[in-house]
Design a protein around this motif. Structure first.
Motif, PDB file in Angstrom:
ATOM      1  N   ARG A   4      46.703  21.541   1.649  1.00 21.98           N
ATOM      2  CA  ARG A   4      47.186  20.422   2.455  1.00 21.98           C
ATOM      3  C   ARG A   4      46.652  20.490   3.879  1.00 21.98           C
ATOM      4  N   ASN A   5      46.360  21.689   4.365  1.00 26.24           N
ATOM      5  CA  ASN A   5      45.810  21.828   5.711  1.00 26.24           C
ATOM      6  C   ASN A   5      44.322  21.529   5.754  1.00 26.24           C
ATOM      7  N   ARG A   6      43.720  21.388   4.599  1.00 24.85           N
ATOM      8  CA  ARG A   6      42.285  21.075   4.535  1.00 24.85           C
ATOM      9  C   ARG A   6      42.050  19.637   4.103  1.00 24.85           C
ATOM     10  N   PRO A   9      43.373  16.152  -1.455  1.00 21.16           N
ATOM     11  CA  PRO A   9      44.423  15.364  -2.107  1.00 21.16           C
ATOM     12  C   PRO A   9      45.301  16.213  -3.025  1.00 21.16           C
ATOM     13  N   ARG A  10      46.568  15.840  -3.124  1.00 27.81           N
ATOM     14  CA  ARG A  10      47.519  16.548  -3.976  1.00 27.81           C
ATOM     15  C   ARG A  10      47.030  16.542  -5.424  1.00 27.81           C
ATOM     16  N   GLY A  11      47.164  17.672  -6.087  1.00 32.55           N
ATOM     17  CA  GLY A  11      46.759  17.798  -7.482  1.00 32.55           C
ATOM     18  C   GLY A  11      45.332  18.274  -7.664  1.00 32.55           C
ATOM     19  N   LEU A  12      44.605  18.461  -6.566  1.00 36.87           N
ATOM     20  CA  LEU A  12      43.241  18.967  -6.647  1.00 36.87           C
ATOM     21  C   LEU A  12      43.163  20.335  -5.980  1.00 36.87           C
ATOM     22  N   SER A  13      42.294  21.176  -6.514  1.00 43.88           N
ATOM     23  CA  SER A  13      42.058  22.510  -5.950  1.00 43.88           C
ATOM     24  C   SER A  13      40.580  22.821  -6.050  1.00 43.88           C
ATOM     25  N   TRP A  14      40.120  23.663  -5.144  1.00 42.39           N
ATOM     26  CA  TRP A  14      38.752  24.137  -5.239  1.00 42.39           C
ATOM     27  C   TRP A  14      38.720  25.339  -6.160  1.00 42.39           C
ATOM     28  N   PHE A  37      33.008  22.151   1.422  1.00 44.67           N
ATOM     29  CA  PHE A  37      34.041  21.959   0.412  1.00 44.67           C
ATOM     30  C   PHE A  37      34.428  20.486   0.403  1.00 44.67           C
ATOM     31  N   GLY A  38      34.060  19.807  -0.692  1.00 51.11           N
ATOM     32  CA  GLY A  38      34.313  18.379  -0.802  1.00 51.11           C
ATOM     33  C   GLY A  38      35.782  18.064  -1.011  1.00 51.11           C
ATOM     34  N   ARG A  39      36.122  16.806  -0.801  1.00 58.54           N
ATOM     35  CA  ARG A  39      37.512  16.370  -0.955  1.00 58.54           C
ATOM     36  C   ARG A  39      37.731  15.484  -2.176  1.00 58.54           C
ATOM     37  N   ILE A  40      36.650  15.105  -2.843  1.00 58.97           N
ATOM     38  CA  ILE A  40      36.757  14.208  -3.993  1.00 58.97           C
ATOM     39  C   ILE A  40      36.131  14.885  -5.206  1.00 58.97           C
ATOM     40  N   ALA A  41      36.869  14.894  -6.324  1.00 55.84           N
ATOM     41  CA  ALA A  41      36.337  15.467  -7.567  1.00 55.84           C
ATOM     42  C   ALA A  41      35.165  14.614  -8.050  1.00 55.84           C
ATOM     43  N   ARG A  42      34.151  15.269  -8.547  1.00 57.08           N
ATOM     44  CA  ARG A  42      32.973  14.560  -9.030  1.00 57.08           C
ATOM     45  C   ARG A  42      33.185  14.107 -10.470  1.00 57.08           C
ATOM     46  N   GLU A  43      32.759  12.913 -10.761  1.00 52.82           N
ATOM     47  CA  GLU A  43      32.915  12.360 -12.105  1.00 52.82           C
ATOM     48  C   GLU A  43      32.069  13.092 -13.129  1.00 52.82           C
ATOM     49  N   ASP A  44      30.946  13.650 -12.705  1.00 52.80           N
ATOM     50  CA  ASP A  44      30.064  14.338 -13.648  1.00 52.80           C
ATOM     51  C   ASP A  44      30.503  15.771 -13.929  1.00 52.80           C
ATOM     52  N   ALA A  77      32.980  21.390  -5.205  1.00 55.03           N
ATOM     53  CA  ALA A  77      33.782  20.195  -5.458  1.00 55.03           C
ATOM     54  C   ALA A  77      35.142  20.596  -6.031  1.00 55.03           C
ATOM     55  N   PRO A  78      36.177  19.842  -5.713  1.00 59.13           N
ATOM     56  CA  PRO A  78      37.488  20.151  -6.275  1.00 59.13           C
ATOM     57  C   PRO A  78      37.605  19.681  -7.721  1.00 59.13           C
ATOM     58  N   LEU A  79      38.635  20.161  -8.376  1.00 61.61           N
ATOM     59  CA  LEU A  79      38.945  19.760  -9.736  1.00 61.61           C
ATOM     60  C   LEU A  79      40.456  19.728  -9.874  1.00 61.61           C
ATOM     61  N   PRO A  80      41.004  19.170 -10.956  1.00 55.62           N
ATOM     62  CA  PRO A  80      42.449  19.174 -11.129  1.00 55.62           C
ATOM     63  C   PRO A  80      43.000  20.592 -11.071  1.00 55.62           C
ATOM     64  N   SER A  81      44.098  20.755 -10.374  1.00 49.56           N
ATOM     65  CA  SER A  81      44.678  22.085 -10.145  1.00 49.56           C
ATOM     66  C   SER A  81      44.960  22.838 -11.431  1.00 49.56           C
ATOM     67  N   ALA A  82      45.306  22.136 -12.501  1.00 48.07           N
ATOM     68  CA  ALA A  82      45.619  22.790 -13.769  1.00 48.07           C
ATOM     69  C   ALA A  82      44.397  23.478 -14.377  1.00 48.07           C
ATOM     70  N   GLN A  83      43.205  23.061 -13.990  1.00 54.02           N
ATOM     71  CA  GLN A  83      41.982  23.634 -14.550  1.00 54.02           C
ATOM     72  C   GLN A  83      41.374  24.710 -13.653  1.00 54.02           C
TER      73      GLN A  83
END
Length: 135
Positions: A4-6, A9-14, A37-44, A77-83
């Protein structure tokens, strides 16, 4: 530092931390290679990218500062936190050693290779396998 300090978005982690990357690289290299460190998960699905920035010969340089010429840049790039846990383990065991080898090879490559931009990216596919692609 919490995500959150970086501004992540909620639900994403590097999947990797700066410490992970710097420990995979030599101490000297770990501090000299810019990390992004990007803030948006990549679609690919790409999670880790290394890019060779060549020296740009010309009057204007394409807007890239000369201190970036003939350097590598790393993006995560970030990905969903569960992964995150599974991706982190796979990237640390397979992608980070390959990243270090790629950077070492880029720095000692022949002039012809170094004169063009190059990029390698890694992603984790189902089952935890790491795949890479040269762009």
């Amino acid at each position: 530092m919490p995500a959150r300090n970086r501004l992540l978005p909620r639900g994403l982690s590097w999947p990797l931390t700066p410490t992970d990357i710097r420990s995979a690289l030599a101490e000297e290299d770990g501090t000299s290679v810019p990390l992004d460190f990007g803030r948006i998960a990549r679609e690919d699905g790409v999670l880790l990218t290394v890019e060779w920035v060549p020296q740009i010969r010309g009057n204007y340089g394409g807007g890239i500062h000369p201190t970036w010429w003939e350097t590598c840049r790393i993006r995560v790039a970030p990905l969903p936190s569960a992964q995150r846990a599974a991706a982190r383990q796979a990237l640390r065991t397979e992608a980070l050693p390959a990243l270090a080898a790629w950077i070492a090879a880029a720095r000692t490559a022949l002039e012809g290779w170094r004169s063009a931009g190059h990029r390698r990216s890694w992603r984790v596919v189902d089952g935890g396998a790491v795949t890479w692609l040269d762009d």
